[in-house]
Design an enzyme around this catalytic site. Structure first.
Site, PDB file in Angstrom:
ATOM      1  N   ARG A  53       0.847  -1.189   0.000  1.00  0.00           N
ATOM      2  CA  ARG A  53       0.000   0.000   0.000  1.00  0.00           C
ATOM      3  C   ARG A  53       0.888   1.247   0.000  1.00  0.00           C
ATOM      4  O   ARG A  53       1.953   1.268   0.644  1.00  0.00           O
ATOM      5  CB  ARG A  53      -0.836  -0.020   1.283  1.00  0.00           C
ATOM      6  CG  ARG A  53      -1.853   1.081   1.425  1.00  0.00           C
ATOM      7  CD  ARG A  53      -2.979   0.924   0.479  1.00  0.00           C
ATOM      8  NE  ARG A  53      -4.135   1.744   0.823  1.00  0.00           N
ATOM      9  CZ  ARG A  53      -5.096   2.029  -0.052  1.00  0.00           C
ATOM     10  NH1 ARG A  53      -5.050   1.589  -1.301  1.00  0.00           N
ATOM     11  NH2 ARG A  53      -6.140   2.743   0.321  1.00  0.00           N
TER      12      ARG A  53
ATOM     13  N   THR B 136      -9.912   0.123  -9.603  1.00  0.00           N
ATOM     14  CA  THR B 136      -8.919  -0.714  -8.968  1.00  0.00           C
ATOM     15  C   THR B 136      -8.990  -1.951  -9.834  1.00  0.00           C
ATOM     16  O   THR B 136      -9.859  -2.040 -10.698  1.00  0.00           O
ATOM     17  CB  THR B 136      -9.356  -0.959  -7.504  1.00  0.00           C
ATOM     18  OG1 THR B 136      -9.178   0.254  -6.762  1.00  0.00           O
ATOM     19  CG2 THR B 136      -8.616  -2.074  -6.812  1.00  0.00           C
TER      20      THR B 136
ATOM     21  N   THR C  60      -4.083  -0.967  -7.374  1.00  0.00           N
ATOM     22  CA  THR C  60      -4.879   0.243  -7.600  1.00  0.00           C
ATOM     23  C   THR C  60      -4.041   1.498  -7.780  1.00  0.00           C
ATOM     24  O   THR C  60      -2.922   1.598  -7.263  1.00  0.00           O
ATOM     25  CB  THR C  60      -5.854   0.455  -6.411  1.00  0.00           C
ATOM     26  OG1 THR C  60      -6.757   1.511  -6.719  1.00  0.00           O
ATOM     27  CG2 THR C  60      -5.116   0.788  -5.124  1.00  0.00           C
TER      28      THR C  60
ATOM     29  N   GLY D  37     -13.873  -1.607  -7.106  1.00  0.00           N
ATOM     30  CA  GLY D  37     -15.175  -1.050  -6.724  1.00  0.00           C
ATOM     31  C   GLY D  37     -15.137  -0.151  -5.505  1.00  0.00           C
ATOM     32  O   GLY D  37     -16.184   0.114  -4.908  1.00  0.00           O
TER      33      GLY D  37
HETATM   34  N1  GLY Z   1      -8.334   2.869  -3.500  1.00  0.00           N
HETATM   35  C1  GLY Z   1      -9.289   1.879  -3.264  1.00  0.00           C
HETATM   36  C2  GLY Z   1      -9.026   1.115  -2.034  1.00  0.00           C
HETATM   37  O1  GLY Z   1      -7.885   0.921  -1.674  1.00  0.00           O
HETATM   38  O2  GLY Z   1      -9.944   0.723  -1.380  1.00  0.00           O
END
Ligand code: GLY
Length: 579
Positions: free
Chosen positions: A108, A383, A401, A475
Site C-alpha cells: 500500500r 482498482t 490500484t 469497486g
Molecule cells: N483505493 C481503493 C481502495 O484501496 O480501497
C-alpha cells in the site's frame, strides 16, 4: 429468479470433459450478456484484461508458479490496463502456497513525510475540492515495485528479468486497444490540458484511440527495462526515483527522494475466520477488507438462509443491516496498524457478531450522523483484481490500484507512468466523504509515513483445508460487499460460479443512508418490501468486476465478470515441471 434451473443448464457434464475457454451467456445477469469462463486442471488466470491474462497463462505454461505469474501480470497490467494497473500505485497480494502456508504482501502507498493531518483543508477548515484526488499533492508514495519484488524474493522460480519482460514487450511493440480501453481513454481527454503528460494516452496524431489501434509506450518500456535490470533499487533510488522527485517538484507535490528511499512493502498476517464451516482468509489492515468481510459474514452466519429464496426480502434486509453495522465499525476503528491499535480480534469474533445481530430487527436501523443522505454514487472506482492458481495449488489473490481511474492524472515526465491519488483514501476530515462516499475519523487521519485505509479484499475460501475460491474485485467501498455477497451466493444459495459472478449486486456502507443497487437488481415486490422496512434505495451503475477461481474435483474453474472486459484462461500444457 430460478437460478437452480440455470445452474443445471450451465454446468453440463460436457463442460468438464476437457479444457474449455468459452464465453457463455450470463443467464443470471441483468447487466451484460457475456461471462468469460475457463476450465483447466493445470492452472488458471483470471484478470480484467485479456492481454494480462495471456501473460499470466504463458508464465504458468513455461513452468512458473502462481506468484511468478502474478508478478508478470502485475507489470503487464501497468501497460495494458492503465486505469488501475500500475507501477505508480500500490496493492495487496494474498498468497497461499501448495503446503498451505498463507502470507499477505502489503504494498500500500504511504503518505509522504511532508504530509499533515489538515493538508487538504483551507484556513476555514473546509476541504479544498479535488485537492486529495487530482494532481501532485494527491499522490501517495508508490508501493507496487517494492511489493512485486518482495513476492519475487520469497516465492519466485523464474528470474526477475523474465517476469518483467512481457510488460516491456507490450509497451515497446504495442498492443491493440480494445473497445473498453478506447472508451475509457476518451473520458480522460478532458484532463489533458491541465495534465499534459496524459497526452501519451492519445494517438501520435492527437486523435483519440479507436479500437484496434496499436498503443506504443516507449518511455514506459524504457522505465520497465531499467526496473528489470535494477530491481526496486532503480525505482526507489535510481533514475526512476529522480524522475518522480523532479515531477513532484515541478507540480508542487510532496514526495521527495527521501520518501522513495524509505518506502518498504511488508509481510502481514492475513485475517482469518469461518463462514458455515468454510475458512475465509482475507486482507488485514491497512485494508478494511478482511475485517469488514468477516464481520458481515459472522453476523449473517447466525441466520438460517437454507430454505430461503435467493434475493428474498428477509435475506436482502439482513445483508443490508449486517453491512451497515460493519461499515460503521470500519469508519470508527480501522486504519494503518503501524500507527493505531485496531481491535481486529474483537471485530471478527463470533461473540461480537452475535451482539450485533441481536440489534438487527425487521426494519432498517436508523443511521445517525448522516452528512448527506442524497449523496451521489462515486464517480470512479478503478482498482483491479486478479486471481491465479498453478498446477500444484499455489495461489494468489491480487488487488492493485491507482485509486481513481488513472489516479492523480499525473504522468511522470520522462518515465511514462501514472501516479496514484491514494491520499483520498485517508479521512481528509472527520465526517467528510471521500470519492467513495466513505467517512472516517481519527483512526484513518493523515500522518507522515502512514498508510491510508483500503477496501481492497483479495480473498480465499478454503473447504476442508483445500482452496475452494480465490476472489476479489475493484469497486472502492463496494469491494467488500461484492465479495461478501458472492460468498453468500455460492455457499448459502448454491449458485454456480458464473451465476454468482453475474448475480445482481447491492451495497450499503452505513453513510450515506442508502442502499445502492444495480439496475433491475430488485424486483418490484422486493423493492416494495425493502421500502416498507425503511430502506432508501438508489439505482446506480454496475458494481464491481470480479475475477473468480473456483476449485473442485474437476479442476480450476475461472470466471471473469460480465460487467468488465476481463478474461479467464486455463493452462493447456506445462513445458517444464515446477520445483
Ligand atoms: N483505493 C481503493 C481502495 O484501496 O480501497
Amino acid at each position: 429468479m430460478n437460478l437452480n434451473t440455470r445452474r443445471s443448464i450451465l454446468i453440463s457434464p460436457g463442460l468438464f470433459l476437457s479444457l474449455l475457454v468459452i464465453s457463455i451467456s450470463a443467464l443470471a445477469s441483468p447487466v451484460s450478456p457475456q461471462v468469460s469462463t475457463a476450465l483447466s486442471d493445470k492452472g488458471m488466470v483470471s484478470t480484467a484484461c485479456p492481454e494480462a491474462t495471456a501473460v499470466g497463462a504463458k508464465v504458468l505454461e513455461r513452468g512458473g508458479n502462481a506468484v511468478d505469474a502474478a508478478i508478470a501480470v502485475g507489470f503487464a497490467l501497468a501497460v495494458t490496463y492503465p486505469t488501475a494497473g500500475n507501477i505508480g500505485g500500490g496493492g495487496f497480494f494474498l498468497v497461499r502456497t501448495k503446503e498451505g502456508e498463507t502470507n499477505f504482501i502489503d504494498f500500500r502507498e504511504k503518505a509522504p513525510l511532508g504530509a499533515s493531518e489538515k493538508m487538504y483543508l483551507d484556513r476555514w477548515g473546509k476541504v479544498v475540492p479535488q485537492s486529495s484526488t487530482l494532481g501532485h499533492r494527491a499522490v501517495g508514495v508508490p508501493g507496487t515495485v517494492s511489493g512485486l519484488y518482495k513476492a519475487y524474493s520469497l516465492y519466485a522460480t523464474l528470474s526477475w528479468e523474465e517476469l518483467v519482460a512481457p510488460a516491456i514487450d507490450l509497451a515497446e511493440k504495442g498492443f491493440p486497444v480494445n473497445q473498453e480501453l478506447a472508451r475509457s481513454l476518451r473520458k480522460l481527454r478532458k484532463y489533458m490540458e491541465e495534465y499534459p503528460g496524459l497526452k501519451k494516452f492519445q494517438r501520435p496524431d492527437g486523435k483519440p484511440f479507436l479500437a484496434e489501434n496499436i498503443f506504443y509506450q516507449p518511455q514506459l518500456a524504457a522505465t520497465l527495462s531499467r526496473i528489470a535490470a535494477g530491481g526496486p533499487a532503480e525505482f526507489y533510488s535510481g533514475e526512476t526515483a529522480r524522475l518522480i522527485a523532479r515531477e513532484m517538484e515541478k507540480g508542487g507535490g510532496l514526495i521527495t527522494l527521501d520518501d522513495l528511499k524509505r518506502y518498504r512493502s511488508v509481510f502481514r498476517e492475513p485475517v482469518s475466520g469461518s463462514y458455515r464451516g468454510n475458512q475465509i482468509i482475507s486482507a488485514p489492515p491497512p485494508s478494511s477488507g478482511g475485517t469488514v468481510l468477516l464481520e458481515i459474514l459472522n453476523i449473517l452466519e447466525g441466520y438460517e438462509f437454507s430454505g430461503q429464496e435467493f434475493f428474498s426480502a428477509p435475506v436482502v434486509h439482513r445483508m443490508i443491516e449486517a453491512e451497515k453495522i460493519a461499515y460503521a465499525d470500519r469508519a470508527r476503528y480501522l486504519g494503518d496498524p503501524d500507527f493505531i491499535d485496531i481491535p481486529v480480534e474483537r471485530l471478527i469474533s463470533k461473540d461480537y457478531a452475535a451482539r450485533c445481530r441481536s440489534a438487527i430487527g425487521e426494519s432498517a436501523a436508523p443511521v445517525k450522523n448522516i452528512t448527506d443522505g442524497d449523496s451521489q454514487p462515486p464517480e470512479s472506482e478503478e482498482t483491479t483484481h486478479y486471481s491465479i492458481i498453478d498446477s500444484l495449488g499455489n495461489a494468489v489473490a491480487a488487488t492493485i490500484t491507482l485509486n481513481g481511474a488513472y489516479g492523480s492524472k499525473v504522468v511522470v515526465e520522462g518515465a511514462g507512468f501514472l501516479l496514484n491519488n491514494e491520499m483520498d483514501d485517508f479521512s481528509v476530515k472527520p465526517g467528510v466523504q471521500n470519492i467513495y462516499g466513505l467517512v472516517g475519523g481519527k483512526a484513518n487521519a493523515i500522518a507522515p509515513g502512514k498508510r491510508m485505509l483500503s477496501s481492497m479484499t483479495p480473498t480465499m475460501v478454503l473447504r476442508e483445508g483445500r482452496i475452494f475460491l480465490i476472489a476479489g474485485t475493484p469497486g472502492g467501498s463496494t469491494i467488500i460487499t461484492t465479495v461478501a455477497q458472492m460468498i453468500v451466493d455460492i455457499i448459502d444459495f448454491n449458485l454456480n460460479p458464473q451465476e454468482a459472478v453475474a448475480a445482481p449486486r447491492f451495497h450499503n456502507q452505513w453513510i450515506p443512508d442508502l442502499v445502492y443497487h444495480e439496475k433491475e437488481a430488485f424486483s418490484p415486490p422486493l423493492r416494495a418490501d425493502l421500502e416498507r422496512r425503511g430502506h432508501k434505495l438508489k439505482e446506480r451503475s454496475d458494481i464491481g468486476d470480479v475475477q473468480l477461481i473456483l476449485v473442485n474435483e474437476r479442476g480450476y474453474y475461472g470466471v471473469s465478470d460480465p460487467r468488465g472486459g476481463g478474461r479467464s484462461r486455463g493452462v493447456r500444457k506445462i513445458e517444464r515441471r515446477l520445483n
